[in-house]
Design an enzyme around this catalytic site. Sequence first.
Site, mmCIF file in Angstrom:
data_model
loop_
_atom_site.group_PDB
_atom_site.id
_atom_site.type_symbol
_atom_site.label_atom_id
_atom_site.label_comp_id
_atom_site.label_asym_id
_atom_site.label_seq_id
_atom_site.Cartn_x
_atom_site.Cartn_y
_atom_site.Cartn_z
ATOM 1 N N CYS A 157 -9.082 -29.818 -67.202
ATOM 2 C CA CYS A 157 -9.000 -29.855 -65.742
ATOM 3 C C CYS A 157 -7.733 -30.592 -65.363
ATOM 4 C CB CYS A 157 -10.217 -30.554 -65.133
ATOM 5 S SG CYS A 157 -10.136 -30.658 -63.328
ATOM 6 N N ASN B 88 -13.896 -26.709 -71.905
ATOM 7 C CA ASN B 88 -15.306 -26.363 -71.845
ATOM 8 C C ASN B 88 -15.861 -26.266 -73.256
ATOM 9 O OD1 ASN B 88 -15.622 -25.459 -68.859
ATOM 10 N ND2 ASN B 88 -13.797 -24.399 -69.566
ATOM 11 N N HIS C 80 -18.124 -29.479 -69.906
ATOM 12 C CA HIS C 80 -16.978 -29.788 -70.755
ATOM 13 C C HIS C 80 -17.439 -30.700 -71.893
ATOM 14 C CE1 HIS C 80 -13.392 -28.558 -68.071
ATOM 15 N NE2 HIS C 80 -14.468 -27.902 -67.681
#
Length: 310
Positions: free
Chosen positions: A240, A249, A209
């Site tokens: 997340c 990401n 990420h």
Amino acid sequence: MPLPTRVKIVEVGPRDGLQNEAQIVPTAVKIGLIDRLTASGLSAIEAASFVSPGWVPQMADSTAVLKGIERRSGVSYPVLTPNLKGFEAAVAAGAAEVAVFAAASETFSQKNINCSIAQSLERFVPVLAAAAERGIRVRGYVSCVLGCPYEGEVAPAAVAEVARRLREMGCYEISLGDTVGVGTPGKARTLIEVISAAVPVERLALHFHDTYGQALANILACLEKGVATVDSSVAGLGGCPYARGASGNVASEDLLYMLKGLGIETGVDLAALVSAGAYISQALGRPSGSKVARAIDSHKADQLTQGGQP
């Protein structure tokens, strides 16, 4: 170690990206995105997740998505399966590859899947056994490999142990997730050095990420250690839900631009990938999270303003 001559990009936007959206994305849009990603030349596109809709409402239509996409020979469409029930549902929907996910942090494991690391690994035993019987490949994910939102730093040895267990259970590849994006190149390089003693480097993948803007630098550091598979998310989708502040990401467009600049082959067309990112960004009603996509759009706008052709 010299850089790899070819890197496999695993596109995770349709699953890891969209699962974090607050608004429910229509099934037809998800299918349209995956079909556009397929057309870009990607060889692996994570299409869906067979988890409880109560936990991840955005993935409630995974069966319809998997049945609706236009599959292309040579392209894999893996799906996430947390347990045997999810695995059976995925297979019934036509999945030919699945993924299981564990964490290197005990606290994150409890917050994410309500069990310890050891318990999560035990849940995967019947999944791996059933997959082996049916000839279905299984990929393993490890979260929080470079840091945890609850525990802080995570020891590389702890990551290596979880990766080793997943490999021994039958996972053909282990994807290492910097879930909160706190890693830096030196730590990423050290992580690969430690883990490669337990899992062959050719069986490792990166899932970084970009929370602190370090994802591309971290990826390059790991490519220099021989890793040749990288997860990324078109338009930088994702985050997340169990790690506050974790941005998406690394954007697939940005990753591809870097790899092209290094002379590394991927088989992916940048223009087609940017187009797929524009499609989903328009559907979500916001600009792309990819710096490369925004730069290309800006360049086209400048040319049009000046009376030229984009």
